[in-house]
Design a protein around this motif. Sequence first.
Motif, PDB file in Angstrom:
ATOM      1  N   TYR B 120      -3.748  40.044 -15.142  1.00 22.93           N
ATOM      2  CA  TYR B 120      -5.180  40.364 -15.258  1.00 22.93           C
ATOM      3  C   TYR B 120      -5.928  39.945 -14.002  1.00 22.93           C
ATOM      4  O   TYR B 120      -6.788  40.653 -13.490  1.00 22.93           O
ATOM      5  CB  TYR B 120      -5.800  39.643 -16.454  1.00 22.93           C
ATOM      6  N   LEU B 153     -11.043  41.583 -20.429  1.00 25.47           N
ATOM      7  CA  LEU B 153      -9.724  41.047 -20.778  1.00 25.47           C
ATOM      8  C   LEU B 153      -9.652  39.548 -20.537  1.00 25.47           C
ATOM      9  O   LEU B 153      -9.035  38.812 -21.303  1.00 25.47           O
ATOM     10  CB  LEU B 153      -8.644  41.754 -19.949  1.00 25.47           C
ATOM     11  N   TYR B 159      -7.689  35.259 -27.165  1.00 26.56           N
ATOM     12  CA  TYR B 159      -8.264  36.210 -28.107  1.00 26.56           C
ATOM     13  C   TYR B 159      -8.154  35.761 -29.552  1.00 26.56           C
ATOM     14  O   TYR B 159      -8.637  36.419 -30.451  1.00 26.56           O
ATOM     15  CB  TYR B 159      -7.579  37.568 -27.936  1.00 26.56           C
ATOM     16  N   SER B 168     -16.412  38.363 -25.082  1.00 23.72           N
ATOM     17  CA  SER B 168     -15.888  39.395 -24.185  1.00 23.72           C
ATOM     18  C   SER B 168     -16.492  40.746 -24.528  1.00 23.72           C
ATOM     19  O   SER B 168     -16.812  41.537 -23.644  1.00 23.72           O
ATOM     20  CB  SER B 168     -14.361  39.431 -24.254  1.00 23.72           C
TER      21      SER B 168
END
Lengths: 462, 629
Positions: B120, B153, B159, B168
């Motif tokens: 990422y 991301l 998450y 996010s």
Amino acid sequence: MKPLIASAVFGVIMMFAALSVKEKKTFTLLATLLLVLLTGVNIYELMHIMNGEIPEALFNGMLKYGSFSIWFNTLMTGIALLYVLLCGKHIEKVGQHTGEYYGLIFFILCGANLLSGYNNLLILFLGIEIISIPQYILAGSDKRNLKSSEASLKYFLMGAFSTGILLMGIALLYGAMHTFDVSQFNFMEHNVDAMSLGGIFFIMVALGFKVSAAPMHFWTPDVYDGAPTPFTAIMATIVKAAIFVAFLRLFSETFGGISQHWTLVLSIVTALTLFVGNITAVFQQSVKRMLAYSSIAQAGFMLFAVLAVNATGFKGIIIYAVAYSVATIGMFAVLMKLKDYTYDGFNGLGRKHPLLAFTATIFLLSLAGIPLTGGFFAKYFVLTAVMEQGTGMMWLVIFALLMAAISAYYYFKVLMAMYFKKGEPELAIEVTTGDRFFLGLAAAAIIVIGVAPDILLAWLKN
Amino acid sequence: MKDLVYLVPLFPLIGFLINGLFWKSMPKKISGLLASVAMLASFAVSLGIFFEIKNNPAAGGVVHLFDFIHSGSLHIPFAFQVDALSSLFLLIITGVGFLIHVYSTSYMHDDPGFTKYFAYLNFFVFAMLLLVLGANYVIMFIGWEGVGLASYLLIGFWYKRKDYTNASKKAFIMNRIGDLGFLVGMFLTLYHFGTASYGELFPKLIAGLPEGVSGNTMNAIAICFFIGAMGKSAQIPLYTWLPDAMAGPTPVSALIHAATMVTAGIYMIARSSAVYNLAPIAQSLVAIIGLATALFAASIALKQYDIKKVLAYSTVSQLGYMFLALGVGAYTSAVFHVMTHAFFKALLFLGSGSVIHAMGGEQDLRFMGGLGKKMRITQITFLLGCLAIAGIPGFSGFFSKDEILAAAYAKNPVYYYLGLAGALMTAFYMFRLYFYTFTGSFRGTHEQEHHLHESPAAMIIPLVLLAILAVVGGYVGLPEVFSEHHLLNEYLAPVVQNFDVHHLTHETEWMLMGLSVGLIVVMILLAYGRTKKPDFKENTGIAKVLENKWYVDELYDNVIVKPMKGLAVVLDKYAERSGIDGIVNGVGRLVSWGSNRMRLLQNGQVGTYIFAMVVGVVLLLAVGLLIVG
């Protein structure tokens, strides 16, 4: 000239082979070899044209080839080769006279060749008959099957009727123009009268009959459904494409100058064809019969290329003919593997035979005109061709798109059956590695055309 | 060197692809190393390009890679713009980005998503480089969207926690609102000028207002672009995502806040200076919004207890200064502040990361204190960062902020006084943060105190390097009173020219400088006095409003989110279910019914077929011969 002679001679060779050869497989092998050879002859001819040679007119100007006709023939022989590779073993199963069937297929190619190169209404007529008569035989080749015989007879009766109309149209045009040579046709405002227009309309009706345009389409479902499936596949594809090329050449090149007199009638025919084909296909239970109606619907789209009367129409018909033929032959090849031709016969195919289901998916997506498949660009080109002529045909284009939306319904019903329904599909015939390979090849061709349609147009001059 | 510019984004892209595709099987050591080496390679190429352009400003230009869109008269090449402005940004992005990568190898060491994280991170840098390098607005937009995706991301990297994924989503949606403005601005540009390429657009504008284009059009385009910048660079009213973006791992915060993302808006407006110079209304709007954001965010930062939240609001506030500079036409000052800010803000964030690392994840100031004894290097580097951001003479922040304030004074003294007020708040809250964290006695649990330690070398070395930069980074732009040569202005001059900036007399400049420095020192002392005896009783009155961030989140929730949800329910119930579904299903039934009727036409009788055919043909002939013919 050479491909024309070659296709006729190869047909005769197949006929004679039938006298001495017993093993059915040998015929398929021989036909495959001859088709490879025929494709080679076509490519040889094409190379000459690409090198700048202008082919001379033959038979006192009755036949005239250009890059379009030679390239079209090359594609059609290529597709015929694919057809034999995919359907050969199904042809062997139809009846006792496999050699003769292949011979007739070569004669069909011979007729297609004449239709792509005719420069004289007599050759047009000859081409149409050479392409039609083998079909009457092929439709009835499964002699012990009543439906097959019925299809043959129906097709013959109605075909004879349309032949009469075609001759009538040619006669009327001869009366108006005093010649059969289309390059000498000279339409002026003063000689566009009932006689010449009548001739044009009669020819339109007769050719419309052959490509199954409404309201001349009634024979199509019965004949396509009744004929042995491998022969339905060739009737719906190569034959139809070849007659469309004749249709397009006659109306764009010869009658193009007075298009304002006939486009309205042809656009009504187009709208009717789209409507009848798509709407009726919705309620069918058998996939084979659905494909018959779908071939009517697809003919409606190909008629756009004729309506356009411009160069884009020619490009459109090339892409359409190839994308549609490959997808339809592929779909029939998948269908023939199954025992049950109804939608239910496809239930659970995605789980049981993933490759069959996957290639069928690509063929159906292409027929529905989904992007990334050849069918998308086929529709795109023919519709664009019409739009180039101004906004007068906008209504028809919008109508066609609505109909294309309906077509998604009956094509996707097969997808639903294959992937979302449970079932144990029974195969009529074993799927070999060769089948998988050629099905994959056909599907790949569809995708390639869908990504780079220009590769089909690179061989056209002007 | 210029022709190698494609390598700059290519390296992180390769890093992203390798780490992203093989994230399951990559050993940790290799993935971290790969990502860092990719950044180092980009940095090396960027350095080469930078010095080439520094030696010869004419060496830059457009590097055409391939045709991206070619349709009718619309022509959009995939091309990179290599010039002073982009090469400077390249250096900041790859340089600071590299340090953050190195720091991350240690900070994220125990995380199960280690490889994914670096994929990422590389992607983020790749998108940012694309944004900066694009030679037209379309390529910039691709990078712009890529940055938005990468930030989504990374902010939601952990998450499994619902509030993190909410943060996010918030960042993504806020950015999308801004993106719409950017898109509309881009379409307006294409519509009016037929091109989105800088090389074709700006020369037309520099000569003055082109024929057939009104001033209103220019204002509209400029305001649309500014809306885009508001989203990316967190300005009122789209700033609320940035403080929440702290949910991501701390090095990500450093990357978003310092080197990339938030500077995108500044870059875009600096790049479009030719557009803004013809749009006076938009310019004033930029200045006013920037100033308002600077003050507003600074006031919130005064009362925050989360170490990262304080830094977040300080970023929003500093971005406000940059927009103030853009709005008064001092484009180079804005870029200057971007650069110095990149150094000291990256330093502060990584420093706070070091603190959080030592505290075992604790971020609340109220449980810290006296950390300086255990982590001397972090303390010193953090102090240098605070001095820089506060604007103490000799440190980088002083030079850039002073330049902005001077330009603001020249434009309108009111801008200056308000800006100064913001700067004073900055000094206060930064030192409040510093004193709470590093001085006094420890207020956390015994266990935490036992655990306190200085961070490992991979984290400390970037801190030291950034601290050096934060101190000396300002000397490329000495004010006029010290030096004749403003290196940065001279470097950027071929690309960006300041607009309508009046030069102050040396006396005025000395006076302004003296005033601000004096007051800032007073504020630091005030902060020291306030934090000496920490007592955290509940806030009341205005302080409570500040602690709750002026209740802006609640306001947005009630004014925008809830009515939207209500509308959605109504539409779902009435328009969707009974309206659209009814029509769609109705059409389907109609087709089905029609099909069933049509089917009956096909009755199998040849006689009927031919009869129907003849009737049809006769009708067609009638149409063809009687109506048309």
